[in-house]
Structure formats: C-alpha cells, structure tokens
Motif scaffolding. Structure first.
Motif, PDB file in Angstrom:
ATOM      1  N   GLU A  35       0.823  -1.213   0.000  1.00 22.20           N
ATOM      2  CA  GLU A  35       0.000   0.000   0.000  1.00 22.20           C
ATOM      3  C   GLU A  35       0.857   1.263   0.000  1.00 22.20           C
ATOM      4  O   GLU A  35       0.552   2.221  -0.720  1.00 22.20           O
ATOM      5  N   VAL A  36       1.926   1.275   0.774  1.00 19.85           N
ATOM      6  CA  VAL A  36       2.812   2.441   0.817  1.00 19.85           C
ATOM      7  C   VAL A  36       3.500   2.638  -0.529  1.00 19.85           C
ATOM      8  O   VAL A  36       3.637   3.771  -1.008  1.00 19.85           O
ATOM      9  N   ALA A  37       3.919   1.567  -1.167  1.00 20.89           N
ATOM     10  CA  ALA A  37       4.544   1.682  -2.491  1.00 20.89           C
ATOM     11  C   ALA A  37       3.559   2.268  -3.495  1.00 20.89           C
ATOM     12  O   ALA A  37       3.928   3.114  -4.320  1.00 20.89           O
ATOM     13  N   TYR A  38       2.302   1.850  -3.411  1.00 18.40           N
ATOM     14  CA  TYR A  38       1.295   2.386  -4.320  1.00 18.40           C
ATOM     15  C   TYR A  38       1.037   3.871  -4.037  1.00 18.40           C
ATOM     16  O   TYR A  38       0.952   4.677  -4.960  1.00 18.40           O
ATOM     17  N   VAL A  39       0.930   4.234  -2.776  1.00 19.45           N
ATOM     18  CA  VAL A  39       0.707   5.643  -2.416  1.00 19.45           C
ATOM     19  C   VAL A  39       1.880   6.499  -2.873  1.00 19.45           C
ATOM     20  O   VAL A  39       1.695   7.586  -3.431  1.00 19.45           O
ATOM     21  N   ARG A  40       3.083   6.024  -2.666  1.00 22.66           N
ATOM     22  CA  ARG A  40       4.280   6.762  -3.097  1.00 22.66           C
ATOM     23  C   ARG A  40       4.273   6.983  -4.611  1.00 22.66           C
ATOM     24  O   ARG A  40       4.563   8.073  -5.096  1.00 22.66           O
ATOM     25  N   MET A  41       3.928   5.949  -5.354  1.00 19.61           N
ATOM     26  CA  MET A  41       3.873   6.057  -6.806  1.00 19.61           C
ATOM     27  C   MET A  41       2.803   7.063  -7.235  1.00 19.61           C
ATOM     28  O   MET A  41       3.029   7.896  -8.116  1.00 19.61           O
ATOM     29  N   THR A  42       1.648   7.018  -6.595  1.00 20.45           N
ATOM     30  CA  THR A  42       0.560   7.939  -6.927  1.00 20.45           C
ATOM     31  C   THR A  42       0.932   9.380  -6.597  1.00 20.45           C
ATOM     32  O   THR A  42       0.676  10.294  -7.390  1.00 20.45           O
ATOM     33  N   LEU A  43       1.561   9.596  -5.443  1.00 20.90           N
ATOM     34  CA  LEU A  43       1.983  10.947  -5.076  1.00 20.90           C
ATOM     35  C   LEU A  43       3.029  11.492  -6.042  1.00 20.90           C
ATOM     36  O   LEU A  43       3.009  12.675  -6.385  1.00 20.90           O
ATOM     37  N   ARG A  44       3.932  10.644  -6.489  1.00 17.51           N
ATOM     38  CA  ARG A  44       4.939  11.080  -7.458  1.00 17.51           C
ATOM     39  C   ARG A  44       4.271  11.528  -8.756  1.00 17.51           C
ATOM     40  O   ARG A  44       4.649  12.529  -9.349  1.00 17.51           O
ATOM     41  N   ARG A  45       3.266  10.791  -9.196  1.00 19.73           N
ATOM     42  CA  ARG A  45       2.537  11.188 -10.405  1.00 19.73           C
ATOM     43  C   ARG A  45       1.810  12.511 -10.217  1.00 19.73           C
ATOM     44  O   ARG A  45       1.780  13.336 -11.113  1.00 19.73           O
TER      45      ARG A  45
END
Length: 163
Positions: free
Chosen positions: A142-152
């Motif tokens: 979940e944290v990896a997904y959130v990090r990826m989304t925030l970067r976008r």
C-alpha cells in the motif's frame, strides 16, 4: 483481480511453495479498478490457490465497495470463485485465451492488473518478500502504491518552467 507469486526471504512467516510458478514464497492477491488503482490486497502463502485467496479477497471487496458489480479475473480462478461472486451479486468474468492460440496475446482487461504489478515492482522492497508479518507485507504494498501515486500527482501539479 490477479495474484503474483513472490520469492520470500527465510524470515517470511507465510512462506510456502507455489508449484505452478516454482516459487518458494508468498502470493500477493490484488484487486485494481479499471484504471489500475489499488482497491484491495491480501498476502497468502504460495500454496494457497488463486480461487481460495480470491474468494477471501472478494469478500473483503464486497464489504469495502458495496456497489461493486463486475470483476475480471484470469483462468486461475475456478468455478467456486464465480459461484461465490454470484452469491455476493457480483459478475465474475474469467478472461481466457482463445483455444489453440500460441504465443503472447494481449487479453482484454488482464493487462490492467499486470501493469499494476509492474508499477509496484519498481519499489525495491517489493522485489522480494522480506516481511515477517502479513500485515506488514500488505502495508508495504500500500505504501509503495501511495508513493507512486503521489509522485505522479507532483509531476502533473508542477508549473511549467517556460514562462
């Protein structure tokens, strides 16, 4: 909806052998929406079938998203999965290859979840399952997904350099 078999370190608690993929580790059962955004994730031992893990994940999805009506999955999800989905009022569509087809073919809707797996596999910590607790492993995904989304989001929100 799909699963990904991941090698585990020796410290991994849910570690078991997935004979289909020949991987000693765990499975990440994930459900994504039509754009590839994470809806739910479960971590199971490698020996757990997609049908059994998917049935549990389907129950979790129906609680979190009561308006869910359609699920696409691959051939690994068997009849008991589609029967359970029907009980919950969800249409489960199993996407399979055409009989007699040879080689790689892009299958409709299947590429969305495979793309999600590619996105999260860029996180170095998810290349292998190092976690002792299943809850921690879920949180790392979940944290990896959130990090990826925030970067976008930060890429699209930045003002242009040419003024």
């Amino acid at each position: 909806m799909d699963s990904q078999s991941v090698r585990s370190s020796e410290a991994g608690r849910g570690r078991s052998y997935d004979a289909g993929k020949r991987v000693n580790g765990c499975k990440r059962m994930t459900a994504v929406d039509t754009e590839g955004n994470l809806l739910a994730v479960q971590i199971t031992g490698g020996v757990i079938s997609e049908t059994a893990g998917g049935t549990d994940l389907l129950g979790e999805l129906s609680e979190q998203f009561p308006d869910l009506r359609q699920v696409w999955c691959d051939q690994g999800f068997r009849r008991s999965f589609t029967d359970r989905a029907a009980e919950l009022g969800i249409t489960a569509t199993v996407i399979s290859r055409r009989p007699g087809s040879v080689g790689f073919h892009v299958l409709p809707r299947r590429w969305v979840v495979e793309r999600f797996f590619a996105w999260i596999s860029r996180a170095r910590r998810l290349a292998r399952d190092f976690e002792r607790l299943m809850g921690t492993a879920i949180t790392v995904v979940e944290v990896a997904y959130v990090r990826m989304t925030l970067r976008r989001l930060t890429r699209t929100a930045q003002p242009s350099a040419h003024i």
